[in-house]
Every structure is written in C-alpha cells, then in structure tokens.
Design a protein around this motif. Structure first.
Motif, PDB file in Angstrom:
ATOM      1  N   ARG A   7       0.835  -1.207   0.000  1.00 14.93           N
ATOM      2  CA  ARG A   7       0.000   0.000   0.000  1.00 14.93           C
ATOM      3  C   ARG A   7       0.871   1.259   0.000  1.00 14.93           C
ATOM      4  NH1 ARG A   7      -4.561  -1.222   4.497  1.00 14.93           N
ATOM      5  NH2 ARG A   7      -5.629  -2.894   3.375  1.00 14.93           N
ATOM      6  N   ARG A   8       1.924   1.248   0.819  1.00 12.74           N
ATOM      7  CA  ARG A   8       2.812   2.399   0.900  1.00 12.74           C
ATOM      8  C   ARG A   8       3.493   2.629  -0.444  1.00 12.74           C
ATOM      9  NH1 ARG A   8       7.655   1.932   4.816  1.00 12.74           N
ATOM     10  NH2 ARG A   8       8.539   1.082   2.939  1.00 12.74           N
ATOM     11  N   ASP A   9       3.938   1.578  -1.105  1.00  8.67           N
ATOM     12  CA  ASP A   9       4.575   1.697  -2.416  1.00  8.67           C
ATOM     13  C   ASP A   9       3.591   2.232  -3.453  1.00  8.67           C
ATOM     14  OD1 ASP A   9       6.997   0.857  -1.436  1.00  8.67           O
ATOM     15  OD2 ASP A   9       6.738  -1.242  -2.071  1.00  8.67           O
ATOM     16  N   ARG A  10       2.347   1.721  -3.424  1.00  8.82           N
ATOM     17  CA  ARG A  10       1.318   2.204  -4.349  1.00  8.82           C
ATOM     18  C   ARG A  10       1.023   3.692  -4.107  1.00  8.82           C
ATOM     19  NH1 ARG A  10      -3.139  -2.014  -3.503  1.00  8.82           N
ATOM     20  NH2 ARG A  10      -1.938  -3.837  -4.012  1.00  8.82           N
ATOM     21  N   LEU A  11       0.929   4.063  -2.826  1.00  7.78           N
ATOM     22  CA  LEU A  11       0.676   5.463  -2.479  1.00  7.78           C
ATOM     23  C   LEU A  11       1.817   6.352  -2.959  1.00  7.78           C
ATOM     24  CD1 LEU A  11      -1.179   7.475  -1.078  1.00  7.78           C
ATOM     25  CD2 LEU A  11       0.031   7.000   1.058  1.00  7.78           C
ATOM     26  N   LYS A  12       3.050   5.902  -2.791  1.00  7.73           N
ATOM     27  CA  LYS A  12       4.206   6.663  -3.269  1.00  7.73           C
ATOM     28  C   LYS A  12       4.140   6.832  -4.781  1.00  7.73           C
ATOM     29  CE  LYS A  12       7.677   5.502   0.220  1.00  7.73           C
ATOM     30  NZ  LYS A  12       8.955   4.818   0.438  1.00  7.73           N
ATOM     31  N   ARG A  13       3.856   5.741  -5.509  1.00 12.24           N
ATOM     32  CA  ARG A  13       3.760   5.822  -6.961  1.00 12.24           C
ATOM     33  C   ARG A  13       2.619   6.743  -7.384  1.00 12.24           C
ATOM     34  NH1 ARG A  13       3.132   0.046  -8.180  1.00 12.24           N
ATOM     35  NH2 ARG A  13       4.370  -0.637  -6.433  1.00 12.24           N
ATOM     36  N   TYR A  14       1.480   6.632  -6.662  1.00 12.97           N
ATOM     37  CA  TYR A  14       0.326   7.471  -6.970  1.00 12.97           C
ATOM     38  C   TYR A  14       0.669   8.948  -6.748  1.00 12.97           C
ATOM     39  CZ  TYR A  14      -4.381   9.402  -6.780  1.00 12.97           C
ATOM     40  OH  TYR A  14      -5.496  10.152  -6.999  1.00 12.97           O
ATOM     41  N   LEU A  15       1.298   9.273  -5.644  1.00 10.24           N
ATOM     42  CA  LEU A  15       1.690  10.657  -5.356  1.00 10.24           C
ATOM     43  C   LEU A  15       2.713  11.163  -6.369  1.00 10.24           C
ATOM     44  CD1 LEU A  15       1.880  10.669  -1.455  1.00 10.24           C
ATOM     45  CD2 LEU A  15       0.164  11.755  -2.906  1.00 10.24           C
ATOM     46  N   LEU A  16       3.652  10.295  -6.753  1.00  6.89           N
ATOM     47  CA  LEU A  16       4.649  10.670  -7.754  1.00  6.89           C
ATOM     48  C   LEU A  16       3.971  10.927  -9.100  1.00  6.89           C
ATOM     49  CD1 LEU A  16       7.626  11.097  -8.351  1.00  6.89           C
ATOM     50  CD2 LEU A  16       7.822   8.672  -8.870  1.00  6.89           C
ATOM     51  N   PHE A  17       2.998  10.107  -9.441  1.00  9.23           N
ATOM     52  CA  PHE A  17       2.250  10.294 -10.680  1.00  9.23           C
ATOM     53  C   PHE A  17       1.488  11.629 -10.656  1.00  9.23           C
ATOM     54  CE2 PHE A  17      -1.836   9.872 -12.934  1.00  9.23           C
ATOM     55  CZ  PHE A  17      -1.358   9.716 -14.238  1.00  9.23           C
ATOM     56  N   ILE A  18       0.801  11.915  -9.555  1.00  9.16           N
ATOM     57  CA  ILE A  18       0.046  13.164  -9.416  1.00  9.16           C
ATOM     58  C   ILE A  18       0.997  14.354  -9.524  1.00  9.16           C
ATOM     59  CG2 ILE A  18      -1.326  14.563  -7.811  1.00  9.16           C
ATOM     60  CD1 ILE A  18      -2.903  12.292  -9.026  1.00  9.16           C
ATOM     61  N   LEU A  19       2.130  14.286  -8.842  1.00  3.46           N
ATOM     62  CA  LEU A  19       3.111  15.360  -8.886  1.00  3.46           C
ATOM     63  C   LEU A  19       3.617  15.576 -10.317  1.00  3.46           C
ATOM     64  CD1 LEU A  19       4.793  17.385  -7.265  1.00  3.46           C
ATOM     65  CD2 LEU A  19       6.506  15.605  -6.980  1.00  3.46           C
ATOM     66  N   THR A  20       3.864  14.499 -11.037  1.00  2.49           N
ATOM     67  CA  THR A  20       4.320  14.596 -12.423  1.00  2.49           C
ATOM     68  C   THR A  20       3.261  15.247 -13.300  1.00  2.49           C
ATOM     69  OG1 THR A  20       5.602  12.575 -12.101  1.00  2.49           O
ATOM     70  CG2 THR A  20       5.231  13.264 -14.367  1.00  2.49           C
TER      71      THR A  20
END
Length: 160
Positions: A7-20
């Motif tokens: 979940r933490r990895d998915r959240l990190k990827r999701y936040l990185l995607f949103i930031l991008t």
C-alpha cells in the motif's frame, strides 16, 4: 506487513504520478501563455515630433502630477510648468477638501521634487484641471508649447 508495504509503495507511486501530472500541466500552461503574446508593430511614420525643450517640460509636469496624486486624499492631479511656476490642479477624493495643510504638502512636495520651480500655484477648480489635461494632451501629441503660452499664463494668473 507485506500488505502495508505494498500500500505504501502504491501510495508513493500514486503521489509521484500526481506530482508529475501537476508539473507537466504547469509547464504546458506556461507554454500556452507564451504563445498568446502578440507583438504589435507600429507604422514607421507614426512618430510624433516634439521639441526637446517641450518634451522636458512635459516630462517634468507629468512627474510632478505623479508625485502629487500619491498624496492622501488626492484622486487626480494635473500639472503644467510655466517658466519657474508650476500650476497644479487637483481633484480631491470623495468627502475630502483641499485644506491649507494639503496645499502646504503639495507646495513642499513640488518644490522638493523639481529644483527649477520657485512658485507653486494650486487649484481645486475642475475646469482648470481639464484645461491643463487638454493642453498636456495636445503637447504630447506634438503641438508646440509656444502655441499655449498665453493660455497657460492666463491660467496661472487666474489661480494665484
């Protein structure tokens, strides 16, 4: 624990995607704004001839008006210089009157900002204000200062 890490990895990827996406959107918007700037070309023969002396008087008059309009209670100001006399006409703000203190502030300010001025004539007359504005507009559009000497002289004398 594995679920938590996933979940933490998915959240990190999701936040990185949103930031991008946000950064890409901002860069894209800046490009759009830059592309919308339109340069306006002026015709080659549209310049207005103004004598150097007239230009200096116009610039000094405009500068003095800019200083005066910054004073509290002054909504608008128009200034015209005649020899070593500055005729300053002001439009006061709503519910504000031109008091002796305000006149003294205007007088001191003009004398401080332009050392070539020895006398300041101050008017609160709307007709005088618009006459000065009209004369200054004509001067900025290329009319000769000499054409208005008589009219300016009468305005100064009338408002002393």
């Amino acid at each position: 624990m594995k679920d938590y890490n996933k979940r933490r990895d998915r959240l990190k990827r999701y936040l990185l995607f949103i930031l991008t996406v946000v950064v890409a959107f901002q860069v894209g918007c800046k490009d759009v704004v830059r592309k919308e700037i339109v340069e306006v070309e002026e015709p080659e023969h549209s310049s207005i001839e103004v004598a150097v002396e007239d230009k200096l008087i116009i610039d000094r008059s405009e500068d003095l008006s800019d200083y005066v309009v910054e004073l509290f209670g002054v909504d608008d100001a128009a200034t015209i210089i005649f020899n070593d006399v500055a005729l300053v006409s002001v439009i006061m703000a709503y519910d504000t009157e031109l008091t002796d203190d305000t006149k003294e502030m205007i007088n001191n300010l003009v004398l401080e900002k332009d050392q070539e001025i020895s006398q300041v004539v101050i008017s609160n007359d709307e007709k005088t204000f618009f006459q000065i504005v009209e004369i200054m507009g004509d001067l900025m559009n290329g009319s000769s200062y000499d054409k208005y000497v008589g009219q300016i002289s009468k305005l100064v004398e009338k408002n002393k």
